[in-house]
Design an enzyme around this catalytic site. Structure first.
Site, short mmCIF file in Angstrom:
data_model
loop_
_atom_site.label_atom_id
_atom_site.label_comp_id
_atom_site.label_asym_id
_atom_site.label_seq_id
_atom_site.Cartn_x
_atom_site.Cartn_y
_atom_site.Cartn_z
N HIS A 218 42.15 42.70 31.89
CA HIS A 218 43.49 42.51 32.45
C HIS A 218 44.33 41.60 31.54
CE1 HIS A 218 46.26 41.85 36.03
NE2 HIS A 218 46.58 40.83 35.25
N GLU A 219 43.74 40.48 31.12
CA GLU A 219 44.48 39.52 30.29
C GLU A 219 44.74 40.07 28.89
OE1 GLU A 219 45.94 37.29 31.88
OE2 GLU A 219 44.70 37.43 33.67
N GLY B 216 42.96 34.03 35.63
CA GLY B 216 43.21 34.39 34.24
C GLY B 216 44.69 34.25 33.95
N GLN C 113 52.62 35.35 29.68
CA GLN C 113 52.96 35.09 31.08
C GLN C 113 53.65 33.74 31.28
OE1 GLN C 113 48.90 36.36 32.66
NE2 GLN C 113 50.31 36.86 34.34
N HIS D 178 47.69 42.23 28.89
CA HIS D 178 48.95 41.49 28.80
C HIS D 178 49.36 41.27 27.34
CE1 HIS D 178 50.29 40.45 32.80
NE2 HIS D 178 49.10 40.00 33.14
N CYS E 236 48.37 40.22 40.10
CA CYS E 236 48.84 39.57 38.87
C CYS E 236 49.83 38.47 39.23
CB CYS E 236 49.49 40.61 37.96
SG CYS E 236 50.09 39.94 36.40
N LEU E 237 49.69 37.33 38.59
CA LEU E 237 50.62 36.23 38.84
C LEU E 237 52.05 36.60 38.46
CD1 LEU E 237 48.44 33.26 37.52
CD2 LEU E 237 48.86 33.92 39.91
#
Length: 183
Positions: free
Chosen positions: A139-140, A46, A51, A143, A97-98
């Protein structure tokens, strides 16, 4: 399409509420393509536009059906996503998380959610997601609201760091000879 740098957690853009998308444009479609390529290159499941440094309400989600086959899942692109229904049941699951590499934690999330928004063509979509896919959507979307997964963890013992494995560096052949070893 291009792989873009992923913004790390210390950047203010990840703590701001992202702006809604007002029009579907060729530039927005290029952004979506870059997001998909960036997510896949980073081996993520995702990615949210903030991000990669774009304060827009756009997410991409792709959870593989087979972990051994990247791209084996359904690719979801949602513009201006919102959760319109969520299960009353909350379950914990491990997230990373990236934008926070190496950190993982047990995060409480709704077992299932219904998300609505627009697809890349501007058509309305409504997605009912369960399990890991529901977790990734939540989660996304977090963000897009300036929330990072550690913000959801109340017990600090439920978050941890994993150090990347060090690759073994081969020792030069001459190293053993200079150590005083004899036949």
């Amino acid at each position: 399409m291009a792989v873009r740098p992923i913004v790390m957690a210390d950047r203010p853009i990840l703590r701001r509420k992202a702006e809604p998308v007002l029009r579907i444009t060729p530039a927005l479609r290029r952004l979506i393509d870059d997001m998909v390529e960036t997510m896949r290159a980073a081996e993520g499941i995702g990615l949210a536009a903030p991000q990669i440094g774009e304060s827009l309400r756009v997410i991409v989600v792709e959870v593989p059906e087979d972990e051994e086959v990247p791209g084996s899942g359904i690719l979801h692109v949602v513009i201006n996503p919102e959760i319109v229904e969520a299960s009353p049941e909350i379950v914990e699951g491990v997230e990373g998380c990236l934008s926070i590499p190496g950190w993982y934690g047990w995060v409480p999330r709704h077992r299932w959610v219904t998300v609505r928004g627009l697809n890349r063509d501007g058509r309305r979509v409504r997605i009912r997601a369960e399990g890991l896919v529901a977790r990734v959507f939540q989660h996304e979307i977090d963000h897009l609201d300036g929330v990072l997964f550690p913000d959801r963890i109340q017990d600090p013992t439920r978050i941890w760091r994993v150090q990347p494995a060090r690759e073994a560096v081969p020792e030069p052949v001459s190293a053993g000879l200079s150590s005083g070893l004899r036949d």
